[in-house]
Enzyme design. Structure first.
Site, PDB file in Angstrom:
ATOM      1  N   GLY A  65      36.066  39.454  43.364  1.00 23.77           N
ATOM      2  CA  GLY A  65      36.723  40.331  42.394  1.00 23.77           C
ATOM      3  C   GLY A  65      36.257  39.991  40.979  1.00 23.77           C
ATOM      4  O   GLY A  65      35.609  38.955  40.745  1.00 23.77           O
ATOM      5  N   LEU A  66      36.617  40.853  40.053  1.00 23.99           N
ATOM      6  CA  LEU A  66      36.198  40.691  38.658  1.00 23.99           C
ATOM      7  C   LEU A  66      36.744  39.408  38.035  1.00 23.99           C
ATOM      8  O   LEU A  66      37.719  38.833  38.538  1.00 23.99           O
ATOM      9  CB  LEU A  66      36.711  41.876  37.827  1.00 23.99           C
ATOM     10  N   SER A  67      36.155  39.012  36.935  1.00 16.40           N
ATOM     11  CA  SER A  67      36.674  37.874  36.188  1.00 16.40           C
ATOM     12  C   SER A  67      38.085  38.220  35.683  1.00 16.40           C
ATOM     13  O   SER A  67      38.291  39.294  35.108  1.00 16.40           O
ATOM     14  CB  SER A  67      35.751  37.579  35.003  1.00 16.40           C
ATOM     15  N   ALA A  69      40.628  38.666  37.688  1.00 15.21           N
ATOM     16  CA  ALA A  69      41.375  39.434  38.701  1.00 15.21           C
ATOM     17  C   ALA A  69      42.446  38.583  39.387  1.00 15.21           C
ATOM     18  O   ALA A  69      43.469  39.112  39.838  1.00 15.21           O
ATOM     19  CB  ALA A  69      40.407  40.002  39.737  1.00 15.21           C
ATOM     20  N   GLY A  70      42.204  37.276  39.498  1.00 10.95           N
ATOM     21  CA  GLY A  70      43.225  36.413  40.107  1.00 10.95           C
ATOM     22  C   GLY A  70      42.735  35.533  41.248  1.00 10.95           C
ATOM     23  O   GLY A  70      43.535  34.932  41.959  1.00 10.95           O
ATOM     24  N   SER A 139      31.308  36.678  43.163  1.00  6.95           N
ATOM     25  CA  SER A 139      30.422  37.182  44.241  1.00  6.95           C
ATOM     26  C   SER A 139      30.272  38.705  44.186  1.00  6.95           C
ATOM     27  O   SER A 139      30.785  39.417  45.050  1.00  6.95           O
ATOM     28  CB  SER A 139      30.870  36.703  45.629  1.00  6.95           C
TER      29      SER A 139
HETATM   30  N1  LIG Z   1      49.065  39.036  41.958  1.00 10.28           N
HETATM   31  C1  LIG Z   1      48.357  38.200  41.203  1.00 10.28           C
HETATM   32  N2  LIG Z   1      47.480  37.362  41.770  1.00 10.28           N
HETATM   33  C2  LIG Z   1      46.724  36.534  41.007  1.00 10.28           C
HETATM   34  N3  LIG Z   1      46.795  36.447  39.670  1.00 10.28           N
HETATM   35  C3  LIG Z   1      47.659  37.261  39.034  1.00 10.28           C
HETATM   36  C4  LIG Z   1      48.469  38.172  39.771  1.00 10.28           C
HETATM   37  N4  LIG Z   1      49.242  38.856  38.898  1.00 10.28           N
HETATM   38  C5  LIG Z   1      48.931  38.375  37.684  1.00 10.28           C
HETATM   39  N5  LIG Z   1      47.987  37.411  37.753  1.00 10.28           N
HETATM   40  C6  LIG Z   1      47.429  36.678  36.590  1.00 10.28           C
HETATM   41  O1  LIG Z   1      46.055  37.026  36.434  1.00 10.28           O
HETATM   42  C7  LIG Z   1      45.320  35.929  35.915  1.00 10.28           C
HETATM   43  C8  LIG Z   1      44.145  35.681  36.828  1.00 10.28           C
HETATM   44  O2  LIG Z   1      43.344  34.655  36.345  1.00 10.28           O
HETATM   45  P1  LIG Z   1      42.343  33.819  37.261  1.00 10.28           P
HETATM   46  O3  LIG Z   1      41.809  32.712  36.452  1.00 10.28           O
HETATM   47  O4  LIG Z   1      43.001  33.476  38.534  1.00 10.28           O
HETATM   48  O5  LIG Z   1      41.212  34.910  37.541  1.00 10.28           O
HETATM   49  P2  LIG Z   1      39.816  34.708  38.292  1.00 10.28           P
HETATM   50  O6  LIG Z   1      39.670  35.867  39.200  1.00 10.28           O
HETATM   51  O7  LIG Z   1      39.730  33.358  38.893  1.00 10.28           O
HETATM   52  O8  LIG Z   1      38.775  34.873  37.112  1.00 10.28           O
HETATM   53  P3  LIG Z   1      37.318  34.193  36.963  1.00 10.28           P
HETATM   54  O9  LIG Z   1      36.385  34.911  37.870  1.00 10.28           O
HETATM   55  O10 LIG Z   1      36.972  34.432  35.518  1.00 10.28           O
HETATM   56  O11 LIG Z   1      37.429  32.733  37.267  1.00 10.28           O
HETATM   57  C9  LIG Z   1      46.284  34.756  35.829  1.00 10.28           C
HETATM   58  O12 LIG Z   1      46.763  34.651  34.514  1.00 10.28           O
HETATM   59  C10 LIG Z   1      47.419  35.177  36.768  1.00 10.28           C
HETATM   60  O13 LIG Z   1      48.664  34.633  36.414  1.00 10.28           O
END
Ligand SMILES: Nc1ncnc2c1ncn2[C@@H]1O[C@H](COP(=O)(O)OP(=O)(O)OP(=O)(O)O)[C@@H](O)[C@H]1O
Ligand SMILES: [Mg+2]
Length: 248
Positions: A65-67, A69-70, A139
């Site tokens: 998923g996107l940067s 996204a969670g 990815s």
């Molecule tokens: N259902 C959810 N699941 C995951 N994260 C969520 C959700 N709802 C809100 N968020 C918030 O979205 C943000 C996601 O950040 P996170 O660092 O996990 O993203 P990432 O996909 O790992 O990004 P990157 O690819 O840049 O590392 C967090 O602040 C989290 O609290």
């Protein structure tokens, strides 16, 4: 006393085969299991079979998923819960991998693919040794993810879906701001491609659910697919009680 010695019920059509007429001709011997007992014994056996075949086997949970996204948030929450249940878990987080395993790689398609192949290789080794691997890297390319799926085998792809505008508004790492200032180029979803999965095992829409709800849905899917014991699906979070406490 053998079954053959038991008196047959008058009119029983199975008289010639007392073993088969046991339900009507003979009372259940003392200590015999009731139908309920037999079914619970069967379910214990099923559970034991599950424990020896699946429960200690590794698998890879692959987030894409996107940067913002969670992916990392969900990976850490799931890791925590699995560890609390005594499972061996390893998280390969995109950011960490790029400072060790993939140090020096850039963001061209070739380098991104190499990064994913390295992660997949490690996941494959760990998975076949009974570890639960969680990959939390963007990815972006379908082909590389499919390669990982083929290599690893026991592979569960979870599309952590979130609209770009929401990721941008979250801007957890301040990267979108740098993109807007022109300081980062080739950023996935902005000026570099993100190819959505076509047939992921699960889609999680993080702009519509809390982390707790997402975690519960992922565990439910892992149980449904037979990778985890049914107890993991039992702790679901009622919508009204879910908070943001898992956010990291
Ligand atoms: N259902 C959810 N699941 C995951 N994260 C969520 C959700 N709802 C809100 N968020 C918030 O979205 C943000 C996601 O950040 P996170 O660092 O996990 O993203 P990432 O996909 O790992 O990004 P990157 O690819 O840049 O590392 C967090 O602040 C989290 O609290
Ligand atoms: Mg992350």
């Amino acid at each position: 006393m053998s079954l053959l010695d038991l008196p047959a019920t008058p009119g029983c059509s199975w008289r010639s085969s007392p073993r088969r007429c046991r339900p009507c001709c003979s009372p259940a011997p003392t200590g015999a299991l009731s139908a309920e007992g037999r079914s619970s014994r069967r379910s214990v056996r099923r559970e034991q079979r599950f424990m020896t075949t699946n429960a200690n086997s590794g698998f890879t949970l692959w987030f894409t998923g996107l940067s913002g996204a969670g992916k990392s948030t969900l990976a850490r929450a799931i890791e925590q819960r699995l560890r609390a249940r005594g499972r061996n878990v390893e998280v390969l987080d995109g950011d960490e991998v790029r400072t060790h395993l993939s140090k020096g790689l850039g963001f061209s398609r070739e380098d991104r693919d190499t990064n994913i192949k390295r992660i997949a290789f490690v996941c494959k080794l760990l998975t076949r040794n009974g570890v639960i691997c969680i990959s939390a890297a963007i990815s972006p390319y379908r082909e590389a993810r499919e390669w990982a799926r083929r290599e690893i085998g026991r592979f569960v792809e979870v599309y952590v879906k979130c609209p770009l505008e929401v990721c941008r508004a979250r801007d957890v790492k301040g990267l979108y701001r740098l993109v807007d200032e022109g300081k980062i180029k080739n950023f996935t979803g902005v000026d570099d491609p993100y190819e959505e999965p076509e047939r992921p095992e699960l889609v999680i829409e993080t702009d519509r659910e809390t982390p707790e709800q997402s975690v519960a849905r992922i565990f439910a899917k892992l149980v449904e697919l037979g990778y985890l014991e049914p107890e993991f699906a039992e702790e679901t979070v009622p919508a009204g009680q879910a908070g943001e406490s898992l956010a990291s």
